[in-house]
Design a protein around this motif. Sequence first.
Motif, PDB file in Angstrom:
ATOM      1  N   ILE A  29       0.858  -1.310  -0.075  1.00  0.00           N
ATOM      2  CA  ILE A  29       0.011   0.047   0.015  1.00  0.00           C
ATOM      3  C   ILE A  29       0.971   1.138   0.093  1.00  0.00           C
ATOM      4  N   ASP A  30       1.870   1.195   0.886  1.00  0.00           N
ATOM      5  CA  ASP A  30       2.641   2.347   1.103  1.00  0.00           C
ATOM      6  C   ASP A  30       3.607   2.523  -0.603  1.00  0.00           C
ATOM      7  N   TRP A  31       3.956   1.609  -1.145  1.00  0.00           N
ATOM      8  CA  TRP A  31       4.578   1.909  -2.517  1.00  0.00           C
ATOM      9  C   TRP A  31       3.850   2.416  -3.529  1.00  0.00           C
ATOM     10  N   TRP A  32       2.317   2.010  -3.294  1.00  0.00           N
ATOM     11  CA  TRP A  32       1.523   2.618  -4.419  1.00  0.00           C
ATOM     12  C   TRP A  32       1.290   4.078  -4.032  1.00  0.00           C
ATOM     13  N   CYS A  33       0.869   4.239  -2.651  1.00  0.00           N
ATOM     14  CA  CYS A  33       0.444   5.556  -2.360  1.00  0.00           C
ATOM     15  C   CYS A  33       1.440   6.639  -2.436  1.00  0.00           C
ATOM     16  N   PRO A  37       0.334  12.729  -4.793  1.00  0.00           N
ATOM     17  CA  PRO A  37       0.433  13.791  -4.015  1.00  0.00           C
ATOM     18  C   PRO A  37       0.192  13.721  -2.721  1.00  0.00           C
ATOM     19  N   TYR A  38      -1.139  13.016  -2.265  1.00  0.00           N
ATOM     20  CA  TYR A  38      -1.555  13.137  -0.841  1.00  0.00           C
ATOM     21  C   TYR A  38      -1.141  11.524  -0.435  1.00  0.00           C
ATOM     22  N   PRO A  39      -0.056  11.002  -0.240  1.00  0.00           N
ATOM     23  CA  PRO A  39       0.225   9.611   0.248  1.00  0.00           C
ATOM     24  C   PRO A  39      -0.596   9.305   1.463  1.00  0.00           C
ATOM     25  N   PRO A  55      -3.755  -4.534  -6.496  1.00  0.00           N
ATOM     26  CA  PRO A  55      -3.743  -3.811  -7.904  1.00  0.00           C
ATOM     27  C   PRO A  55      -2.355  -4.277  -8.935  1.00  0.00           C
ATOM     28  N   ASN A  56      -2.711  -4.594 -10.082  1.00  0.00           N
ATOM     29  CA  ASN A  56      -1.622  -5.139 -10.674  1.00  0.00           C
ATOM     30  C   ASN A  56      -1.019  -4.077 -11.615  1.00  0.00           C
ATOM     31  N   HIS A  57      -1.672  -2.872 -12.017  1.00  0.00           N
ATOM     32  CA  HIS A  57      -1.407  -1.937 -12.745  1.00  0.00           C
ATOM     33  C   HIS A  57      -1.560  -0.566 -12.151  1.00  0.00           C
ATOM     34  N   LYS A  58      -1.072   0.501 -12.828  1.00  0.00           N
ATOM     35  CA  LYS A  58      -1.504   1.713 -12.317  1.00  0.00           C
ATOM     36  C   LYS A  58      -2.965   2.129 -12.654  1.00  0.00           C
TER      37      LYS A  58
END
Length: 300
Positions: A29-33, A37-39, A55-58
Motif C-alpha cells: 500500500i505504501d509503495w502505491w500511495c 501527491p497525498y500519500p 492492484p496489478n497496474h496503475k
Amino acid sequence: MSTELRFFAFLALISFFSLPTLSFSNTYIDWWCNKTPYPEPCKHFLRNKPHHFSPNHKSDFRKLTIKLALERALLAHGNTKSLGPKCRNEREKAAWVDCLELYANVIEQLNKTIDPNTKCTDFDVQTWLSTALTSLDTCRTGFLELRVSNFVLPLMSNNVSKLICNSLALGDNSTYHETDGYYKGSFPTWVSLGERRLLQMGSTRQNAVVAQDGSGNFRTIKAAIDAAGRRSGSGRFIIHVKRGVYRENLDIKLKNIMLVGDGIKKTIITGSRSVGGGTTTFNSATVGESLSQLCVPLAL
C-alpha cells in the motif's frame, strides 16, 4: 499434547503467518500511495479497507482510489445533510444548501468514471475528476464569498479533495490537451448527425412556445420547464422562447431540455441574484443546470 496446548499452538501459527502478510500488505500500500501527491490519506483509508489490496497496474490502482474517493464523498454528503440545523443564519444556510447539491454532483461525477456501462476514455475520466474537484472548491468558496463561518467544512470534507487529486495524478496527463479530431465542422464529434440537424433547424421543431404577449403556450420559461417535467418519456423537449426580456432565474434539473431563442438582443433572460444580495456565485446563475443535459443553441 493437551487440547489447550494444541489450541495455543494453532493461534501461534496463525499469528506467525498473518503478521508477515499484514506487513507485506502495508508495504505494498505504501509503495502505491507514495506515487500520489497525498500519500497519507491514501495509506490511512486503504489500510482500513476490509478487502484485499492487490492492484496489478496503475490503472487498477487509480480505479481503487476513485472508489475510495466515492466512499468518502458518500459519507461527507451524509455529514453535510446532518449539518443543516447547525446553520446559524440565512447566509450560512445558503452556503450549506450549495454544498449539499455540490456533493451530490461529486457523487454522480465519480460514479460516471467507474460505471462499467459508461464508455469513458481516459480524457473523459480526467474531465469528470476535475469537475468533481471544482465542485468541492465551489462548496468552500460559498462560505468565503458570503463571509460566514466555515466551521462546518471540516465535518464535510472527509479528505475527498485530496483523494480525488490522487486519482487525477494517476491519469494520463497527456490527454488534457487532446483536441485533434474533437470537432467536426462547428460541432463536437460526439454530437450525432440527427442532433446537428436539430440544432441547425432552430425553432422549426418545438414542444412548447413561451411568449410574453400570450401568443404561445406559456408566458414564462419556468412554466414551460415545469410542463416539460410532467411529460411522458425522456426525449428531447424543445422550448422556443420568443423575443422579449424574461426576468427569471432558472435552475433546470431535467434532462434533454433545449431552449431556443430568437437571437442575440431579441430573446434576453436576466436575473438579479448576487453575492451582495446574499446568494452564492454558484446559485446566482440566470440559467443554471444541475445533473441535466441542457442545450441552448441560439444566443438568448
